[in-house]
Motif scaffolding. Structure first.
Motif: not given
Length: 883
Positions: A226-228, A293-295, A324-325
């Motif tokens: 993942v990456k935030c 919050f992450a993808r 959110r994102i």
């Protein structure tokens, strides 16, 4: 950060009212950070230093870019004091009073565990455990809090607790970055087993600093898979947060900062340690995804040990809720109805190693591309070294044929489940990139097996790598990546280090000479196995013969199928009624299926003619049964004639399709006409110039002989006066030209095939013979000598009423006899009936008027072919010596 109480010179301020907060972080044994409740974003924070006590200072690393500064180690018992507070306070609610506030804004006060001052006094607890000393200078007798602290310190000294014990109390905390040369070996040594740790710092939602226990290594860990959103550092040193970066950081901080956790160290990528943080309350990686919050990140997803499908499911949940994102997220298939997203279809054709044509329940045909995979392709500059050879991707690209065959054998004619993943928009042609039309990309499964995954696992396709923000990908992308990793590890297909398979497939479609050589072999073979590669029309197909490794054009025998539209020299020929229906019928029945063929003969263009069978069905009969073809008279001598006539009669009665406008003629009229029709004997003089190996022959009309001689004389005179420049003529198939024969003279010719400049196949149009010559012996044909001035003089014929021997030796004997009798001699010729490739004739010797064919029969070299037409039966019977 300072770890002592306020300096004596600081001016005291009046104690404020009791305040509350949640302990976010313990900075040292006497300093904490408390936060408020979040409202629409990260809450405000403030640092509270404990009054009247002093705890050891924690280690500090030398400032970067300042060579004068040095690393400062932990003071004795500093870490133990920090740990005592951390375990007691992190995430708990406390209340506090601020007693002193310095000019620089630093606040000192009393902190109590709980909602009021009846809770545990934190400063007293530290002193009681021997983890802090009391600031005694300037003690006022009227300060009961300070007096209580002094009393507790004396008790701790007497009990030899903490720093008052005889032990040193010093710990060594090492930063992995500066103490371990090879972090990959360090990660591997953990064998992906959970390691106890404390989260010391949260850089952003997906990157933390952790203290690994019990060895006290400080490491930076990035969450696997993942990456935030992060904080972008500007040139002036300030940080600009990406959207939701602060919220993601707070989400992780509020759950993990200074908590006891377990970390699975999973991999080390470019000195970055990847891991998964496990907390008793859950897995932060999955929580970040679920809350938007992450993808997911493809490059590190493969090392995630807890199951990549969980991460994809969590991300999918956030996308669906648009949190959110993902607040502006639009699904790739958002514009499709449910019935268009998932459906069952029948596979009709494998177009390529990643594309299928399927038939929907509605009868509509649709091309489906397998999501996220790329078929085999040529790498490197030289894609086709042999410029004279036509490039055929299916056979010339390594593993393309194996990939196509895998799909063909597994899917053709089968029903599959299709789940549309995305629709790739059409792209215009760019520099070095071709244009692509809109493509529907989907996951195709049969019997629970993902076809794309199976293809990749065998090394017959590769997985496409996407930009991180490209959401148009397979819904089973991680399984595809895992399958590719297995194929690479096992050296399968495209990843094999062995020599690539080579498919030497000869295409003899339209190659008359090759077809002639191959014909006897196929005739003797009886039924041969084949795969239908292409359907040109209802009765014209291209076949791949696996045993013979060749491609042939195959025409169905015994039927007359409606012709499709085609380009001709005179323009576009309009399609006949029901030609498209016939082609569709043939496609659905045999395209890319394994069939059996019986070859009977070939036409003058090098196309084979015969019968095709699939699972016990004769395609010629099937087309007639479905009123899409008529019976051709050439079927009379076949074993399938009765079946064809019976099927045709049934369709005529029903007046279906091509028989819709059929009106049966009165019987008596037919009888009358047949009685009136008689064989016409109109013999004309011809000059026989060439006899072929198949017992066909070429002849010139004697009447036009003078014209030909005159044209040849004029032509050769002109060539003598203006000789052609050797090598200036570039031969192309189908062109008319001049060719110098072995006798040194020039003749009119047609180019039949160009193998190379040294090997050009030509046909001498006025004499019927063929030769392979160099292009240096060719010249352009002047318009004055073209076929418009004088048509080609050699006409092809074959013998009527006789059967050509199938045996090569027997046929060679007949040909030798005919060559001796009539080649280069004048004869009399009569056309008896037409044939598929040329007229059938009887020919008589010019002097005796004896029939040449009858002489062959009497000598026992050939047998009589009895005709069914009444007006020809008499002539056929006259050839039979038994009558």
């Amino acid at each position: 950060m300072a770890s002592v109480s306020g300096p004596a010179q600081a001016a005291p301020v009046s104690a404020s009212s009791l305040q509350r907060g949640i302990v976010k972080m313990v900075l040292s044994g006497c300093a904490i950070i408390v936060r408020g409740q979040p409202r629409g974003g990260p809450p405000p924070e403030r640092q509270i230093n404990l009054s009247n006590i002093r705890a050891g200072a924690l280690a500090r690393r030398a400032a970067q870019g300042q060579p004068d500064t040095k690393d400062i180690p932990d003071e004795p018992w500093a870490f133990q004091a920090r740990e005592f507070l951390r375990k007691k306070l992190i995430g708990k609610e406390v209340c506090f009073t601020v007693e002193i506030k310095t000019a620089l804004g630093r606040e000192y006060g009393m902190v109590y565990l709980g909602k009021d001052t009846t809770g545990e006094n934190i400063a007293e607890s530290l002193v009681n455990e021997g983890l802090a000393t009391v600031r005694r200078e300037g003690v006022r007798g009227n300060n009961p809090d300070q007096a209580r602290l002094c009393e507790l310190e004396d008790q701790a000294k007497a009990s030899k607790k903490g720093m008052w014990s005889e032990g040193g109390g010093a710990l060594t905390i090492r930063d992995l970055k500066y103490t371990i040369e090879n972090p990959r070996n360090f990660v591997d040594s953990s064998h992906q087993k959970p390691v106890n740790a404390i989260i010391e710092h949260v850089r952003d939602g997906s990157v933390v600093r952790a203290l690994l226990l019990p060895d006290y290594y400080l490491v930076t860990v990035m969450l696997s898979g993942v990456k935030c959103p992060s904080f972008k550092r500007e040139a002036d040193g300030t940080e600009t947060p990406e959207p939701f970066a602060a919220e993601a950081k707070f989400f992780t901080e509020s759950r993990l900062l200074q908590r006891d956790v377990q970390i699975i160290l999973e991999s080390c990528h470019n000195q970055i340690i990847l891991g998964t943080i496990l907390h008793p309350n859950g897995n932060i990686t999955e929580l970040l995804l679920k809350e938007g919050f992450a993808r997911c990140v493809d490059w590190s997803m493969a090392v995630y040990t807890q199951g990549a499908e969980k991460l994809r499911a969590a991300e999918r949940s956030a996308k669906e809720r648009k949190v959110r994102i993902w607040k502006d997220y639009v699904a790739p298939t958002a514009n499709l109805d449910q019935k268009d997203r998932q459906f069952v279809a029948k596979v009709m054709q494998v177009v390529n190693a990643d594309a299928l044509v399927v038939k929907l329940n509605s009868g509509e045909y649709k091309t489906i591309h397998l999501s996220s995979i790329r078929p085999p392709r040529n790498e490197g500059e030289e894609k086709n070294k042999d410029k004279d050879k036509r490039f055929r991707p299916l056979y010339d690209i390594a593993y393309m044929f194996e990939a196509r065959e895998f799909l063909r054998k597994k899917l053709i004619g089968k029903k599959v489940n299709v789940t549309v993943d995305y629709i790739r928009a059409a792209t215009a042609q760019g520099e070095g990139t071709p244009a692509f039309s809109e493509r529907t990309c989907a996951t195709v499964t049969i019997g629970g097996i993902n076809i794309a995954e199976a293809l990749v696992s065998k090394g017959l396709a590769t997985v496409i790598r996407y930009r991180q923000d490209d959401d148009q990908r397979s819904s089973h992308y991680d399984e595809l990546l895992a399958a590719e990793a297995r194929a690479i590890k096992n050296g399968k297909g495209l990843h094999s280090k062995k020599e690539v398979p080579i498919h030497r497939v000869a295409d003899i479609s339209g190659e008359t000479q090759k077809a002639k050589q191959f014909l006897p072999f196929l005739q003797r073979a009886g039924r041969s196995e084949a795969v239908v590669e292409y359907v040109f029309s209802g009765s014209r197909l291209k076949l791949y013969m696996p045993k013979e490794t060749c491609l042939i054009t195959f025409l169905l025998a015994g039927i007359e199928c409606p012709r499709s539209s085609r380009n001709t020299p005179g323009g576009v020929q309009v399609a006949e009624p029901f030609s498209d229906e016939a082609m569709l019928f043939t496609k659905e029945l045999v395209l890319q299926r394994e069939v059996e063929v019986e070859v009977e003969s070939m036409d003058k263009a090098g196309n084979f003619i015969g019968w095709l069978h699939i699972e016990g069905v004769n395609l010629s009969v099937a087309l007639v049964e479905n009123a899409l073809s008529k019976v051709h008279f050439t079927a009379e001598r076949s074993a399938y004639y009765k079946a064809l006539v019976s099927a045709e009669e049934a369709c005529r009665q029903k007046k279906e399709k091509i028989w819709a406008n059929y009106e049966e003629k009165p019987v008596e009229e037919v009888v009358h006409l047949s009685e009136e029709k008689e064989r016409v004997a109109n013999y004309r003089p011809v000059y026989v110039t060439e006899i072929t190996d198949t017992l066909h022959f070429y002849a010139q009309d004697v009447e036009t002989g003078a014209q030909l001689e005159s044209l040849m004389e004029t032509m050769r005179a002109e060539i003598a006066a203006h000789p052609p420049v050797e090598g200036s003529y570039s031969a192309r198939r189908g062109d008319y030209c001049l060719a110098k024969f072995a006798d040194g003279e020039w003749y009119r010719a047609r180019v039949e095939k160009v193998e190379s400049p040294a090997k050009v196949h030509v046909f001498y149009i006025d004499y019927g013979n063929r030769e392979v010559v160099s292009s240096t012996r060719l010249a352009a044909m002047p318009p004055a000598f073209s076929t418009r001035t004088l048509p080609a003089q050699a006409t092809e014929y074959t013998f009527a009423f006789i059967q050509v021997p199938q045996d090569d030796d027997a046929r060679a004997d007949v040909v030798d006899c005919v060559v001796r009798d009539i080649q280069n001699s004048q004869c009399l010729l009569n056309v008896e009936y037409s044939g598929a490739t040329c007229p059938y004739v009887t020919i008589q010797f010019g002097d005796t008027k004896d029939d040449v064919g009858l002489g062959l029969v009497k000598e026992g070299l050939v047998m009589v072919d009895v005709r069914k037409e009444k007006h020809l039966q008499k002539m056929a019977l006259s050839h039979n010596p038994t009558n």
